[in-house]
Design a protein around this motif. Structure first.
Motif, PDB file in Angstrom:
ATOM      1  N   TYR A  14       9.474  -3.422   3.426  1.00 56.82           N
ATOM      2  CA  TYR A  14       9.289  -2.183   4.182  1.00 56.82           C
ATOM      3  C   TYR A  14      10.623  -1.453   4.235  1.00 56.82           C
ATOM      4  N   ARG A  15      10.574  -0.184   4.552  1.00 60.50           N
ATOM      5  CA  ARG A  15      11.772   0.582   4.843  1.00 60.50           C
ATOM      6  C   ARG A  15      11.713   0.971   6.311  1.00 60.50           C
ATOM      7  N   TRP A  16      12.873   1.116   6.936  1.00 62.80           N
ATOM      8  CA  TRP A  16      12.898   1.467   8.350  1.00 62.80           C
ATOM      9  C   TRP A  16      14.143   2.289   8.670  1.00 62.80           C
ATOM     10  N   SER A  17      14.050   3.024   9.769  1.00 65.43           N
ATOM     11  CA  SER A  17      15.175   3.842  10.213  1.00 65.43           C
ATOM     12  C   SER A  17      15.171   3.929  11.732  1.00 65.43           C
ATOM     13  N   VAL A  18      16.341   4.228  12.278  1.00 62.88           N
ATOM     14  CA  VAL A  18      16.508   4.463  13.712  1.00 62.88           C
ATOM     15  C   VAL A  18      17.158   5.832  13.853  1.00 62.88           C
ATOM     16  N   THR A  19      16.529   6.702  14.640  1.00 59.12           N
ATOM     17  CA  THR A  19      17.026   8.059  14.847  1.00 59.12           C
ATOM     18  C   THR A  19      17.191   8.310  16.338  1.00 59.12           C
ATOM     19  N   PRO A  20      18.341   8.791  16.768  1.00 57.24           N
ATOM     20  CA  PRO A  20      18.506   9.136  18.191  1.00 57.24           C
ATOM     21  C   PRO A  20      17.571  10.280  18.578  1.00 57.24           C
ATOM     22  N   ILE A  21      16.943  10.153  19.740  1.00 51.95           N
ATOM     23  CA  ILE A  21      16.107  11.229  20.277  1.00 51.95           C
ATOM     24  C   ILE A  21      16.905  11.986  21.330  1.00 51.95           C
ATOM     25  N   ASP A  22      17.510  11.241  22.227  1.00 50.81           N
ATOM     26  CA  ASP A  22      18.361  11.803  23.275  1.00 50.81           C
ATOM     27  C   ASP A  22      19.322  10.690  23.725  1.00 50.81           C
ATOM     28  N   PRO A  23      20.151  10.925  24.741  1.00 47.69           N
ATOM     29  CA  PRO A  23      21.133   9.897  25.121  1.00 47.69           C
ATOM     30  C   PRO A  23      20.544   8.556  25.584  1.00 47.69           C
ATOM     31  N   ALA A  24      19.252   8.499  25.853  1.00 43.24           N
ATOM     32  CA  ALA A  24      18.676   7.261  26.368  1.00 43.24           C
ATOM     33  C   ALA A  24      17.573   6.674  25.483  1.00 43.24           C
ATOM     34  N   TRP A  25      17.210   7.329  24.392  1.00 44.98           N
ATOM     35  CA  TRP A  25      16.098   6.859  23.564  1.00 44.98           C
ATOM     36  C   TRP A  25      16.405   7.023  22.080  1.00 44.98           C
ATOM     37  N   ILE A  37       3.930   2.817   8.865  1.00 46.22           N
ATOM     38  CA  ILE A  37       3.387   1.613   9.494  1.00 46.22           C
ATOM     39  C   ILE A  37       3.499   1.714  11.004  1.00 46.22           C
ATOM     40  N   VAL A  38       4.683   2.116  11.480  1.00 42.11           N
ATOM     41  CA  VAL A  38       4.916   2.171  12.922  1.00 42.11           C
ATOM     42  C   VAL A  38       5.963   3.237  13.231  1.00 42.11           C
ATOM     43  N   GLU A  39       5.783   3.877  14.367  1.00 46.08           N
ATOM     44  CA  GLU A  39       6.778   4.779  14.930  1.00 46.08           C
ATOM     45  C   GLU A  39       6.763   4.545  16.431  1.00 46.08           C
ATOM     46  N   GLU A  40       7.916   4.142  16.951  1.00 47.46           N
ATOM     47  CA  GLU A  40       7.968   3.780  18.370  1.00 47.46           C
ATOM     48  C   GLU A  40       9.288   4.227  18.987  1.00 47.46           C
ATOM     49  N   ARG A  41       9.195   4.709  20.212  1.00 45.78           N
ATOM     50  CA  ARG A  41      10.396   5.041  20.985  1.00 45.78           C
ATOM     51  C   ARG A  41      10.898   3.782  21.670  1.00 45.78           C
ATOM     52  N   VAL A  71      18.991  -1.556  18.369  1.00 47.16           N
ATOM     53  CA  VAL A  71      17.826  -2.033  17.623  1.00 47.16           C
ATOM     54  C   VAL A  71      18.327  -2.915  16.480  1.00 47.16           C
ATOM     55  N   ARG A  72      17.739  -4.088  16.372  1.00 46.97           N
ATOM     56  CA  ARG A  72      18.144  -5.054  15.348  1.00 46.97           C
ATOM     57  C   ARG A  72      16.970  -5.326  14.400  1.00 46.97           C
ATOM     58  N   PRO A  73      17.270  -5.816  13.196  1.00 46.55           N
ATOM     59  CA  PRO A  73      16.199  -6.103  12.238  1.00 46.55           C
ATOM     60  C   PRO A  73      15.118  -7.034  12.792  1.00 46.55           C
ATOM     61  N   ARG A  74      15.514  -8.012  13.588  1.00 50.41           N
ATOM     62  CA  ARG A  74      14.524  -8.935  14.181  1.00 50.41           C
ATOM     63  C   ARG A  74      13.492  -8.165  15.007  1.00 50.41           C
ATOM     64  N   GLN A  75      13.960  -7.186  15.774  1.00 51.23           N
ATOM     65  CA  GLN A  75      13.074  -6.370  16.597  1.00 51.23           C
ATOM     66  C   GLN A  75      12.170  -5.494  15.715  1.00 51.23           C
ATOM     67  N   VAL A  76      12.726  -4.958  14.641  1.00 52.03           N
ATOM     68  CA  VAL A  76      11.928  -4.142  13.718  1.00 52.03           C
ATOM     69  C   VAL A  76      10.847  -5.001  13.066  1.00 52.03           C
ATOM     70  N   ALA A  77      11.189  -6.218  12.680  1.00 54.09           N
ATOM     71  CA  ALA A  77      10.198  -7.122  12.083  1.00 54.09           C
ATOM     72  C   ALA A  77       9.055  -7.393  13.053  1.00 54.09           C
ATOM     73  N   GLU A  78       9.371  -7.571  14.330  1.00 53.66           N
ATOM     74  CA  GLU A  78       8.326  -7.791  15.335  1.00 53.66           C
ATOM     75  C   GLU A  78       7.434  -6.568  15.467  1.00 53.66           C
ATOM     76  N   LEU A  79       8.028  -5.374  15.468  1.00 53.74           N
ATOM     77  CA  LEU A  79       7.240  -4.138  15.540  1.00 53.74           C
ATOM     78  C   LEU A  79       6.299  -4.019  14.345  1.00 53.74           C
ATOM     79  N   ILE A  80       6.795  -4.343  13.165  1.00 49.78           N
ATOM     80  CA  ILE A  80       5.969  -4.265  11.964  1.00 49.78           C
ATOM     81  C   ILE A  80       4.831  -5.272  12.033  1.00 49.78           C
TER      82      ILE A  80
END
Length: 85
Positions: A14-25, A37-41, A71-80
């Motif tokens: 899979y491919r994944w990315s982390v993008t800042p939304i605001d200072p807290a998310w 596959i997934v998009e989650e705040r 956010v770490r790869p382990r957490q992304v794997a769980e989300l997937i």
């Protein structure tokens, strides 16, 4: 600029990315090929943006009120895994 990374979960790439939304998310996205596959705040209080309160605040209040773990790869794997099951 958002960095796109690869991760193998249960033998599937899979491919994944982390993008800042605001200072807290941040927004975590994962996809296989072109299929999302997934998009989650996820809560993440950027330490650089909260430097003053983190430096001078009560450690117990900081631990209770700030989410400082990136956010770490382990957490992304769980989300997937949750998303594809």
């Amino acid at each position: 600029m958002t960095r796109i990374r690869e991760i193998v979960v249960d033998g599937v790439t899979y491919r994944w990315s982390v993008t800042p939304i605001d200072p807290a998310w941040v927004r975590v996205r994962a996809w296989r090929g072109r299929e999302p596959i997934v998009e989650e705040r996820i809560r993440f209080d950027d330490p650089w943006l909260n430097f003053g309160p983190l430096l001078t605040g009560d450690p117990e209040l900081i631990e209770r009120n700030f989410s400082l773990e990136p956010v770490r790869p382990r957490q992304v794997a769980e989300l997937i895994r949750r998303a594809v099951s």
